[in-house]
Design a protein around this motif. Structure first.
Motif, PDB file in Angstrom:
ATOM      1  N   THR A 142       0.827  -1.220   0.000  1.00  0.00           N
ATOM      2  CA  THR A 142       0.000   0.000   0.000  1.00  0.00           C
ATOM      3  C   THR A 142       0.858   1.265   0.000  1.00  0.00           C
ATOM      4  OG1 THR A 142      -0.161  -0.171   2.415  1.00  0.00           O
ATOM      5  CG2 THR A 142      -1.965  -1.110   1.113  1.00  0.00           C
ATOM      6  N   ARG A 190      -7.230   3.188 -11.375  1.00  0.00           N
ATOM      7  CA  ARG A 190      -7.524   2.862  -9.978  1.00  0.00           C
ATOM      8  C   ARG A 190      -6.328   3.082  -9.062  1.00  0.00           C
ATOM      9  NH1 ARG A 190     -10.162  -2.939 -11.274  1.00  0.00           N
ATOM     10  NH2 ARG A 190      -8.489  -2.769 -12.839  1.00  0.00           N
ATOM     11  N   ALA A 207      -6.670   5.986  -6.590  1.00  0.00           N
ATOM     12  CA  ALA A 207      -7.716   5.990  -5.574  1.00  0.00           C
ATOM     13  C   ALA A 207      -7.114   6.130  -4.180  1.00  0.00           C
ATOM     14  CB  ALA A 207      -8.548   4.715  -5.655  1.00  0.00           C
ATOM     15  N   ASP A 241      -8.518   4.868  -1.539  1.00  0.00           N
ATOM     16  CA  ASP A 241      -8.785   3.600  -0.868  1.00  0.00           C
ATOM     17  C   ASP A 241      -7.683   2.597  -1.196  1.00  0.00           C
ATOM     18  OD1 ASP A 241     -10.701   1.554   0.401  1.00  0.00           O
ATOM     19  OD2 ASP A 241     -10.356   0.709  -1.599  1.00  0.00           O
ATOM     20  N   ASP A 242      -7.094   1.988  -0.168  1.00  0.00           N
ATOM     21  CA  ASP A 242      -5.957   1.095  -0.368  1.00  0.00           C
ATOM     22  C   ASP A 242      -6.305  -0.107  -1.236  1.00  0.00           C
ATOM     23  OD1 ASP A 242      -4.278   2.689   1.090  1.00  0.00           O
ATOM     24  OD2 ASP A 242      -4.343   1.478   2.925  1.00  0.00           O
ATOM     25  N   GLU A 243      -7.470  -0.722  -1.006  1.00  0.00           N
ATOM     26  CA  GLU A 243      -7.834  -1.909  -1.784  1.00  0.00           C
ATOM     27  C   GLU A 243      -8.012  -1.562  -3.264  1.00  0.00           C
ATOM     28  OE1 GLU A 243      -9.099  -1.187   1.137  1.00  0.00           O
ATOM     29  OE2 GLU A 243      -8.671  -2.930   2.406  1.00  0.00           O
ATOM     30  N   THR A 244      -8.660  -0.439  -3.529  1.00  0.00           N
ATOM     31  CA  THR A 244      -8.864  -0.039  -4.925  1.00  0.00           C
ATOM     32  C   THR A 244      -7.529   0.275  -5.597  1.00  0.00           C
ATOM     33  OG1 THR A 244     -11.023   0.886  -4.350  1.00  0.00           O
ATOM     34  CG2 THR A 244     -10.050   1.580  -6.439  1.00  0.00           C
ATOM     35  N   SER A 245      -6.668   1.006  -4.902  1.00  0.00           N
ATOM     36  CA  SER A 245      -5.364   1.343  -5.465  1.00  0.00           C
ATOM     37  C   SER A 245      -4.539   0.085  -5.718  1.00  0.00           C
ATOM     38  CB  SER A 245      -4.608   2.286  -4.523  1.00  0.00           C
ATOM     39  OG  SER A 245      -3.328   2.592  -5.042  1.00  0.00           O
TER      40      SER A 245
END
Length: 309
Positions: free
Chosen positions: A219, A255, A258, A260-264
């Motif tokens: 991340t 993406r 983004a 948001d960590d999951e989206t990135s």
């Protein structure tokens, strides 16, 4: 710091460094031919590399039949062998020889446009083709900073460090001090390199899809983007069939920007997939990309593909 190297490690490091220096004088085409001769031996006798490669290929390319995946595994290990043989060339050959071996540049405008806008550039450099040639080109043409973790064989540290820094690259440690150095470089509108396909330590990543499965993904990227407004590109040095390399810079999946960590992280893995699509055989499939998923599971998984993990 005391020297804890064993005599065996010292001899091993010296032998590897001597091999690199010897091969530095060879042409990339010659090294590619040597890889074609040695690669089948690696496939036959390096059980761990062969089996992990075949496991990963079965997971990411389930639509291919077993014979096709085995052919791809053999080709992949030939390319991995070529990368190892080419390290001396990338690090020790005369700079004009390495530059001449880079036959094509694709997508350079992505870097030039970002710097013209006063933005830094984050280069996602997956383990594809020869990433040391990519480092050579980037540090030859741009102020470039990358994270560096010393090798397990301590005797190789000065060899690798000198090879990576010789064209002006700045190497920083893989710790908060190194992250701070990356931020400063990006704020100066410089380029930094990140390996997007290494599993981070627990607490430094999230699970995000990589092909058809979740993989633990770092991340670091969204933190750098949020604080610098940097542009993200994927960069690889693709090996050409007759020797030499083509540098490719690809626009990142949107993406990655983004918050948001999951989206990135999903965008980061999509970037890696986009690079692999250039030539799947040139990706280093022997890396255990899904290991953290297996660690999280209780006991041994039922699926036979993951017993080696």
């Amino acid at each position: 710091m005391s020297d804890t190297s064993s005599p065996v490690s010292t001899l091993q490091g010296r032998a590897i460094a001597l091999l690199w220096r010897t091969l530095a004088g060879r042409r990339p085409h010659t090294l590619w031919r040597l890889a074609h001769m040695a690669g089948p031996l690696v496939y036959r006798f390096s059980q761990r590399e062969r089996e992990v490669t075949e496991i990963n290929l079965a997971e990411v390319f389930p639509e291919h039949n077993e014979a096709a995946r085995r052919r791809l595994a053999r080709e992949s290990l030939v390319h991995s062998t070529a990368t190892m043989l080419e390290l001396g060339f990338a690090w020790m050959a005369r700079p004009e020889r390495v530059e001449a071996a880079i036959r094509e540049i694709h997508g350079r405008e992505l870097l030039d446009e970002a710097r013209a806008e006063g933005r830094g550039v984050i280069v996602l450099a997956p383990h594809f083709g020869n990433w040391e040639v990519l480092n050579f080109w980037l540090s030859s043409h741009f102020p470039f900073t990358a994270m560096y973790e010393p090798p397990k064989i301590a005797e190789l540290d000065p060899v690798i460090r000198q090879g990576r820094e010789r064209m002006g690259a700045k190497l920083v440690p893989t710790n908060p001090r190194g992250v701070a150095a990356l931020l400063k470089a990006l704020k100066r509108s410089e380029a930094v390199g990140i390996l997007p396909d290494q599993e981070p330590n627990w607490g430094s990543g999230v699970f995000a899809p990589f092909y058809h499965r979740l993989a633990y993904t770092a991340t670091l990227l969204p933190k750098l983007v949020a604080r610098t407004d940097a542009r993200v590109v994927t960069g690889v040095a693709r090996r050409l069939p007759r020797g030499g390399f083509a540098i490719h810079f690809l626009a990142a999946d949107e993406r990655v920007y983004a918050a948001d960590d999951e989206t990135s992280a999903t965008g980061v893995n999509a970037c890696v997939e986009g690079a692999i699509a250039l030539d799947p055989a040139q990706y280093q499939w022997e890396y255990k990309r899904y290991r953290k998923v297996i660690e999280q599971q209780q006991g041994h998984p039922d699926h036979k593909s993951f017993r080696l993990y």
